[in-house]
Design a protein around this motif. Structure first.
Motif, mmCIF file in Angstrom:
data_model
loop_
_atom_site.group_PDB
_atom_site.id
_atom_site.type_symbol
_atom_site.label_atom_id
_atom_site.label_comp_id
_atom_site.label_asym_id
_atom_site.label_seq_id
_atom_site.Cartn_x
_atom_site.Cartn_y
_atom_site.Cartn_z
ATOM 1 N N ALA A 74 12.949 30.662 -0.469
ATOM 2 C CA ALA A 74 12.017 30.045 0.482
ATOM 3 C C ALA A 74 12.452 28.620 0.805
ATOM 4 N N GLU A 75 12.930 27.886 -0.198
ATOM 5 C CA GLU A 75 13.414 26.524 0.041
ATOM 6 C C GLU A 75 14.647 26.543 0.947
ATOM 7 N N LEU A 76 15.550 27.499 0.717
ATOM 8 C CA LEU A 76 16.733 27.604 1.571
ATOM 9 C C LEU A 76 16.357 27.980 2.998
ATOM 10 N N ASP A 77 15.369 28.844 3.149
ATOM 11 C CA ASP A 77 14.918 29.209 4.492
ATOM 12 C C ASP A 77 14.397 27.998 5.245
ATOM 13 N N LEU A 78 13.795 27.064 4.517
ATOM 14 C CA LEU A 78 13.283 25.866 5.165
ATOM 15 C C LEU A 78 14.403 24.895 5.553
ATOM 16 N N THR A 79 15.509 24.919 4.806
ATOM 17 C CA THR A 79 16.585 23.970 5.093
ATOM 18 C C THR A 79 17.509 24.439 6.208
ATOM 19 N N VAL A 80 17.671 25.749 6.377
ATOM 20 C CA VAL A 80 18.554 26.276 7.424
ATOM 21 C C VAL A 80 17.694 26.842 8.552
ATOM 22 N N PRO A 81 17.784 26.262 9.729
ATOM 23 C CA PRO A 81 17.017 26.809 10.857
ATOM 24 C C PRO A 81 17.409 28.263 11.122
ATOM 25 N N LYS A 82 16.438 29.050 11.515
ATOM 26 C CA LYS A 82 16.656 30.481 11.707
ATOM 27 C C LYS A 82 17.741 30.786 12.743
ATOM 28 N N ASN A 83 17.874 29.936 13.763
ATOM 29 C CA ASN A 83 18.875 30.233 14.788
ATOM 30 C C ASN A 83 20.266 29.733 14.416
ATOM 31 N N LEU A 84 20.448 29.237 13.203
ATOM 32 C CA LEU A 84 21.775 28.847 12.739
ATOM 33 C C LEU A 84 22.264 29.740 11.601
ATOM 34 N N VAL A 85 21.752 30.947 11.535
ATOM 35 C CA VAL A 85 22.181 31.876 10.506
ATOM 36 C C VAL A 85 23.609 32.307 10.834
ATOM 37 N N LYS A 86 24.547 32.002 9.959
ATOM 38 C CA LYS A 86 25.973 32.168 10.238
ATOM 39 C C LYS A 86 26.413 33.604 10.538
ATOM 40 N N GLU A 128 20.406 16.277 11.347
ATOM 41 C CA GLU A 128 20.286 15.236 12.359
ATOM 42 C C GLU A 128 18.842 14.767 12.526
ATOM 43 N N GLY A 129 18.044 14.925 11.509
ATOM 44 C CA GLY A 129 16.631 14.517 11.586
ATOM 45 C C GLY A 129 15.748 15.698 11.944
ATOM 46 N N SER A 130 15.378 15.820 13.213
ATOM 47 C CA SER A 130 14.489 16.911 13.626
ATOM 48 C C SER A 130 15.256 18.199 13.919
ATOM 49 N N TYR A 131 16.571 18.142 13.907
ATOM 50 C CA TYR A 131 17.378 19.330 14.138
ATOM 51 C C TYR A 131 18.623 19.278 13.256
#
Length: 174
Positions: A71-83, A112-115
């Protein structure tokens, strides 16, 4: 004589009672051994169950910890940047454009802050016109927030070229 007879009868009776008692005792001894073996087997099974319960408790705790970490990792990586999804998308887009994908490497994700931004280096070969058509299709992608950072095209023989394209994907944090 009577005493001798009584003594013999008493001795015979004692012997018969002793043989009967031994017979009953031997029968009960077999039952006792069988029950003792069953008891040892049940105790061993109980120890196994207790060990499995301890292991299960540990596994449940590990599952909880891993779920929290996920869950913590899901919060750190935005969903649209899933490699993996992005990699398959870019390779399929290249294939649909008629060019040959060589490789796709990812750089470290930058906060980059908000993204977040994720730079990728994509190399391919194919006809020059199809490479430029691929780049144009990549610019118009709506599924991901992509920006073309640089394009380096090296012309080859007979309208073939090799290209290195640096792409930056942006993902807003939720």
């Amino acid at each position: 004589m009577r005493m001798k007879k009584n003594g013999i009868l008493i001795t015979g009776l004692i012997i018969l009672l002793g043989i009967g008692y031994v017979y009953l005792l031997v029968g009960q001894f077999g039952v006792l051994q069988k029950n003792s073996a069953q008891l040892r087997e049940r105790e061993a099974y109980l120890v196994t169950l207790q060990n499995n319960y301890i292991n299960l408790s540990g596994l449940k705790q590990e599952q909880t910890d891993l779920t929290t970490q996920a869950a913590e990792l899901d919060l750190t990586v935005p969903k649209n940047l899933v490699k993996p999804d992005m990699m398959v998308f870019i390779f399929n887009l290249a294939k649909d454009s008629g060019i040959n994908s060589q490789n796709l490497t990812f750089e470290e994700m930058k906060d980059e802050g908000s993204y977040s931004s994720l730079a990728m280096n994509f190399s391919c070969t194919g006809p020059t016109a199809k490479i430029y058509a691929f780049v144009e299709r990549l610019r118009k992608v709506s599924q991901y927030n992509l920006a073309l950072d640089s394009i380096q095209v090296t012309e080859g023989e007979e309208d073939t070229a090799a290209a290195r394209i640096r792409i930056i994907a942006y993902g807003y944090k939720e």
